[in-house]
Motif scaffolding. Structure first.
Motif, PDB file in Angstrom:
ATOM      1  N   ASP A  19       0.866  -1.148   0.190  1.00  0.00           N
ATOM      2  CA  ASP A  19      -0.320   0.096  -0.116  1.00  0.00           C
ATOM      3  C   ASP A  19       0.977   1.225   0.039  1.00  0.00           C
ATOM      4  O   ASP A  19       0.306   2.325  -0.127  1.00  0.00           O
ATOM      5  CB  ASP A  19      -0.845   0.074   1.342  1.00  0.00           C
ATOM      6  CG  ASP A  19      -0.463  -0.101   2.597  1.00  0.00           C
ATOM      7  OD1 ASP A  19       0.970  -0.186   2.504  1.00  0.00           O
ATOM      8  OD2 ASP A  19      -0.735  -0.308   3.574  1.00  0.00           O
ATOM      9  N   ARG A  22       3.404   3.948  -5.118  1.00  0.00           N
ATOM     10  CA  ARG A  22       2.580   5.009  -5.661  1.00  0.00           C
ATOM     11  C   ARG A  22       2.687   4.856  -7.030  1.00  0.00           C
ATOM     12  O   ARG A  22       3.571   4.479  -7.822  1.00  0.00           O
ATOM     13  CB  ARG A  22       3.208   6.310  -5.350  1.00  0.00           C
ATOM     14  CG  ARG A  22       3.447   6.712  -3.892  1.00  0.00           C
ATOM     15  CD  ARG A  22       2.000   6.688  -3.123  1.00  0.00           C
ATOM     16  NE  ARG A  22       2.292   7.038  -1.881  1.00  0.00           N
ATOM     17  CZ  ARG A  22       2.186   8.443  -1.189  1.00  0.00           C
ATOM     18  NH1 ARG A  22       1.719   9.349  -2.047  1.00  0.00           N
ATOM     19  NH2 ARG A  22       2.298   8.569   0.019  1.00  0.00           N
ATOM     20  N   GLN A  24       1.171   2.638  -9.211  1.00  0.00           N
ATOM     21  CA  GLN A  24       1.463   1.138  -9.627  1.00  0.00           C
ATOM     22  C   GLN A  24       0.224   0.243  -8.991  1.00  0.00           C
ATOM     23  O   GLN A  24       0.490  -0.774  -8.626  1.00  0.00           O
ATOM     24  CB  GLN A  24       2.781   0.603  -9.434  1.00  0.00           C
ATOM     25  CG  GLN A  24       4.044   1.359  -9.797  1.00  0.00           C
ATOM     26  CD  GLN A  24       4.010   1.691 -11.070  1.00  0.00           C
ATOM     27  OE1 GLN A  24       3.404   1.166 -12.002  1.00  0.00           O
ATOM     28  NE2 GLN A  24       4.725   2.815 -11.295  1.00  0.00           N
ATOM     29  N   ASP A  25      -0.871   0.719  -9.297  1.00  0.00           N
ATOM     30  CA  ASP A  25      -1.964  -0.040  -8.766  1.00  0.00           C
ATOM     31  C   ASP A  25      -2.201  -1.430  -9.310  1.00  0.00           C
ATOM     32  O   ASP A  25      -2.664  -2.309  -8.419  1.00  0.00           O
ATOM     33  CB  ASP A  25      -3.297   0.945  -8.661  1.00  0.00           C
ATOM     34  CG  ASP A  25      -3.249   2.069  -7.817  1.00  0.00           C
ATOM     35  OD1 ASP A  25      -2.389   2.119  -6.774  1.00  0.00           O
ATOM     36  OD2 ASP A  25      -4.009   3.035  -8.109  1.00  0.00           O
ATOM     37  N   HIS A  26      -1.930  -1.549 -10.585  1.00  0.00           N
ATOM     38  CA  HIS A  26      -2.270  -2.692 -11.164  1.00  0.00           C
ATOM     39  C   HIS A  26      -1.253  -3.681 -10.782  1.00  0.00           C
ATOM     40  O   HIS A  26      -1.812  -4.913 -10.642  1.00  0.00           O
ATOM     41  CB  HIS A  26      -2.056  -2.554 -12.734  1.00  0.00           C
ATOM     42  CG  HIS A  26      -0.872  -1.814 -13.082  1.00  0.00           C
ATOM     43  ND1 HIS A  26      -0.452  -0.861 -12.929  1.00  0.00           N
ATOM     44  CD2 HIS A  26       0.262  -2.543 -14.168  1.00  0.00           C
ATOM     45  CE1 HIS A  26       0.975  -0.643 -13.549  1.00  0.00           C
ATOM     46  NE2 HIS A  26       0.983  -1.684 -14.181  1.00  0.00           N
ATOM     47  N   VAL A  28       0.298  -3.655  -7.790  1.00  0.00           N
ATOM     48  CA  VAL A  28      -0.338  -4.136  -6.412  1.00  0.00           C
ATOM     49  C   VAL A  28      -1.418  -5.096  -6.406  1.00  0.00           C
ATOM     50  O   VAL A  28      -1.395  -5.910  -5.701  1.00  0.00           O
ATOM     51  CB  VAL A  28      -0.489  -2.769  -5.726  1.00  0.00           C
ATOM     52  CG1 VAL A  28      -0.929  -3.076  -4.409  1.00  0.00           C
ATOM     53  CG2 VAL A  28       0.894  -1.935  -5.411  1.00  0.00           C
ATOM     54  N   ARG A  29      -2.408  -4.998  -7.005  1.00  0.00           N
ATOM     55  CA  ARG A  29      -3.555  -5.780  -7.097  1.00  0.00           C
ATOM     56  C   ARG A  29      -2.936  -7.150  -7.467  1.00  0.00           C
ATOM     57  O   ARG A  29      -3.464  -8.234  -6.965  1.00  0.00           O
ATOM     58  CB  ARG A  29      -4.433  -5.216  -8.152  1.00  0.00           C
ATOM     59  CG  ARG A  29      -5.149  -4.029  -7.516  1.00  0.00           C
ATOM     60  CD  ARG A  29      -6.651  -3.752  -8.399  1.00  0.00           C
ATOM     61  NE  ARG A  29      -6.323  -3.624  -9.664  1.00  0.00           N
ATOM     62  CZ  ARG A  29      -6.217  -2.612 -10.185  1.00  0.00           C
ATOM     63  NH1 ARG A  29      -5.953  -1.466  -9.506  1.00  0.00           N
ATOM     64  NH2 ARG A  29      -5.656  -2.233 -11.738  1.00  0.00           N
ATOM     65  N   GLN A  32      -0.586  -8.812  -4.692  1.00  0.00           N
ATOM     66  CA  GLN A  32      -0.992  -8.762  -3.250  1.00  0.00           C
ATOM     67  C   GLN A  32      -2.288  -9.991  -3.379  1.00  0.00           C
ATOM     68  O   GLN A  32      -2.239 -10.780  -2.569  1.00  0.00           O
ATOM     69  CB  GLN A  32      -1.978  -7.701  -3.317  1.00  0.00           C
ATOM     70  CG  GLN A  32      -2.309  -7.593  -1.534  1.00  0.00           C
ATOM     71  CD  GLN A  32      -2.886  -6.337  -1.132  1.00  0.00           C
ATOM     72  OE1 GLN A  32      -2.919  -5.294  -1.983  1.00  0.00           O
ATOM     73  NE2 GLN A  32      -3.164  -5.914   0.129  1.00  0.00           N
ATOM     74  N   SER A  57       9.203  -3.516  -5.446  1.00  0.00           N
ATOM     75  CA  SER A  57       8.131  -4.424  -5.479  1.00  0.00           C
ATOM     76  C   SER A  57       8.631  -5.983  -5.268  1.00  0.00           C
ATOM     77  O   SER A  57       7.919  -6.778  -4.466  1.00  0.00           O
ATOM     78  CB  SER A  57       7.413  -4.340  -6.678  1.00  0.00           C
ATOM     79  OG  SER A  57       6.969  -2.895  -6.868  1.00  0.00           O
ATOM     80  N   THR A 184       0.519  12.394  -8.411  1.00  0.00           N
ATOM     81  CA  THR A 184       0.940  11.519  -7.599  1.00  0.00           C
ATOM     82  C   THR A 184       2.290  11.630  -7.071  1.00  0.00           C
ATOM     83  O   THR A 184       2.574  11.422  -5.686  1.00  0.00           O
ATOM     84  CB  THR A 184       0.789  10.132  -7.856  1.00  0.00           C
ATOM     85  OG1 THR A 184      -0.404   9.872  -8.482  1.00  0.00           O
ATOM     86  CG2 THR A 184       1.146   9.029  -7.070  1.00  0.00           C
TER      87      THR A 184
END
Length: 622
Positions: A19, A22, A24-26, A28-29, A32, A57, A184
């Motif tokens: 979390d 910053r 790189q939401d795709h 992280v999903r 995770q 990461s 961001t």
């Protein structure tokens, strides 16, 4: 404590949890969910620009796999395994730099130790810059990468995925990292500033964001530099003066501003790069403000600059500076290349390229549309036009009441024979005078045959006669012989019908004035054949010049004074012979005077006839 060594910001604030990543939401999903659902792949390939979180990461993934108490796929960050991985002392994580270990021996050592156990549940190999592996080293890794031991996970990172062999890419799950957005990145730097207690203003933060160009590591390094120097100018050069000078088109100010920056230690390549970025921000501020990397007053200034310069000029400036960056690589003096490029971007009239010419035309069109220049140009042209020459006051005006009234049968012959006042600058040629004398009777019966070439047709009504006799206010366009010759060779002749083109290709233009143009042909027989198609040629010339063009056909080497002389047309009277010319020369000027009217009218008419009979003469005041 005071004894603690200094650690750069990008190392102190490296993300330790998913979390905290910053932009790189795709990624992280995907990671995770894989840890939470126990669907972790045996090999991953992380690719993307520098400073976007690839290695961070990979370490977070290693933490999550070996964490003693993971929560929803996130590592706790406090257990022994997480602490050791953070400190870089864990035996479960092996990082390898492929740029310095790109040989077969390094890969053999990796493969030999991959099957050995470790204290944790998973053994993670992180290979940075995997595209630097040699072909032999990549082939040595293939078998182990395809079927690794059950407790081994490979994470390969690269900034250039196109150079990674397809055999390796096909054995991994490829996750692409992206550049971090300006907003961001700005939020990240503000949080770092507040957490670290840094005393920097908003301008310094914005300068660091722009210096980062989407890379978190570069932005944090720029913020470190700003803190160390105490000025935002240390992060990137201040180019506002240069941009304003480019927008105003003042070359002197541009060169002075560039000289000050170069004297301050900034290199030409770096200045050119920053100028391209500023012009890009100007372009985005006008078209897509949400994509602009600057905010607040700076964005408003960029939008104003884009409006004053015009988007075409902004794009052209970026292209010029981009080509200058390439030329600087081999230039003996990069500063000269930069100065020439900036001057060309500032003054389009100093650039001979098509883009510069297009920009100059666009600027003229904008000026015409906003300032009403055509009206002023027309007024200047009308003021500069020479006034028409007027006859003495004794001459009867062209718009006299007796001419405007309906003619009676008794006065009609006199109106037909009495010549109107003649303007010396527009007098007809000798040939026209002879044809008018010889064909006077034919003109009464057939106006088409009695009308000289280039003369206006006879009015059909008294009102038309009055309108025709009124003085002309507009100037008639006079086309010279050179313009006719050039247009004839460039386009007019080639566009004529085949038969007409074959007939007229043997001729040439010999003279031209306000009454028409003379076109000389080899002989009389050729001239008579061309007379049948002269109307088509006149139409083509008139269409080309946008004004009526009357053509007179003559025999080459035998053309009398005016362009209307020697005309050959179907049904027209023949041109005057040499005998007729001799008779005209022997004629007494007194015989040319009219038989009726007062003495003043007789003198005016006689002067006009003399001027018609002897072209090239002029009136001399007593």
């Amino acid at each position: 404590m005071a004894d603690d060594p200094f650690v750069s910001l990008y190392r102190r604030f490296r993300p330790g949890r998913f979390d905290e990543l910053r932009g790189q939401d795709h990624v992280v999903r995907a990671l995770q969910s894989a840890v939470r659902d126990d669907r972790v792949s045996h090999a991953y390939l992380f690719s993307g620009p520098r400073g976007t979180g690839k290695t961070s990461s990979a370490r977070i993934l290693a933490k999550a796999l070996n964490c003693a108490a993971p929560v929803d796929g996130e590592p706790c960050g406090v257990c022994t395994s997480c602490t050791e991985i953070t400190q870089g002392t864990s035996l479960d994580v092996h990082e390898l730099d492929a740029a310095s270990n790109n040989g077969v021996d390094a890969m053999r050592d990796l493969v030999a130790h991959a099957a050995l156990g470790t204290p944790g549940r998973w053994k993670v190999y992180i290979v940075d810059e995997v595209h630097m592996l040699s072909n032999a080293a990549a082939n040595a890794l293939l078998k182990t990468l395809e079927e690794p031991p059950s407790h081994v996970v490979f994470v390969l990172a690269t900034t250039d995925p196109q150079k990674v062999p397809p055999t390796i890419r096909s054995r991994t799950q490829h996750l692409e990292f992206r550049l971090i957005g300006a907003e961001t990145l700005h939020a990240l730097l503000e949080s770092v500033r507040d957490e670290a207690g840094l005393k920097v203003d908003e301008e310094a933060v914005q300068a660091a964001v722009r210096r980062g160009r989407g890379s978190a590591r570069d932005a944090l390094s720029a913020l470190d530099q700003v803190v160390a120097s105490g000025s935002s100018d240390a992060a990137r050069p201040e180019l506002s003066d240069v941009l304003l000078a480019v927008g105003h088109g003042t070359v002197a100010e541009v060169l002075v501003s560039l000289s000050a920056l170069l004297a301050g230690g900034w290199g030409p390549q770096q200045l050119a790069t920053e100028l391209v970025d500023d012009l890009r921000q100007v372009f985005l501020a006008a078209l897509a403000p949400e994509l602009c990397a600057v905010s607040g007053p700076s964005r408003a200034e960029f939008a104003t600059l884009a409006e004053s310069m015009g988007l075409a000029r902004v794009v052209r400036g970026m292209e010029i500076l981009g080509r200058a960056l390439i030329d600087m690589r081999d230039a003996p003096d990069a500063q000269v290349v930069l100065e020439i490029a900036v001057v060309r971007a500032t003054r389009p009239d100093l650039d001979s390229g098509i883009e510069a010419l297009t920009e100059r035309v666009a600027a003229l069109e904008r000026g015409i549309a906003s300032g009403g220049a055509p009206g002023r140009a027309a007024a200047h042209a009308e003021a500069a036009a020479p006034a028409p020459r007027r006859m003495p006051e004794s001459a009867p005006p062209a718009s006299a009441p007796q001419q405007a009234s309906a003619p009676t049968p008794s006065s009609a012959p006199q109106q037909a024979t009495a010549p109107p006042p003649v303007d010396v600058a527009r007098r007809p040629s000798v040939g026209a005078v002879l044809r008018r004398q010889q064909g006077a009777s034919e003109a009464d019966a057939s106006p088409a045959r009695g009308t000289p070439v280039g003369a206006a047709p006879a009015p059909s009504s008294p009102s038309a006669a009055a309108a025709q006799g009124a003085p002309r206010t507009g100037a008639t366009r006079v086309i010279d012989r050179d313009s006719l010759t050039q247009a004839w060779g460039d386009s007019v002749l080639r566009n004529l019908p085949a038969r007409v083109k074959a007939l007229f290709s043997a001729g040439r233009f010999v003279a031209a004035d306000q009454n028409g143009a003379q076109f000389a042909l080899p002989n009389a027989a050729h001239r008579d054949r061309c007379a049948e198609s002269v109307s088509q040629v006149e139409a083509a010339l008139s269409a080309h010049f946008g004004a009526p063009v009357t053509l007179a056909l003559v025999v080459d080497g035998d053309s009398p004074g005016g362009p209307s002389a020697g005309v050959a047309r179907p049904g027209a009277p023949p041109p005057p012979s040499d005998a007729g010319m001799a008779d005209l020369e022997e004629e007494d000027p007194g015989d040319l005077m009219p038989a009726s009217g007062d003495e003043t009218d007789h003198m005016s008419a006689a002067e006009a006839r003399l001027l018609e009979a002897f072209p090239g003469t002029s009136e001399v005041a007593e």
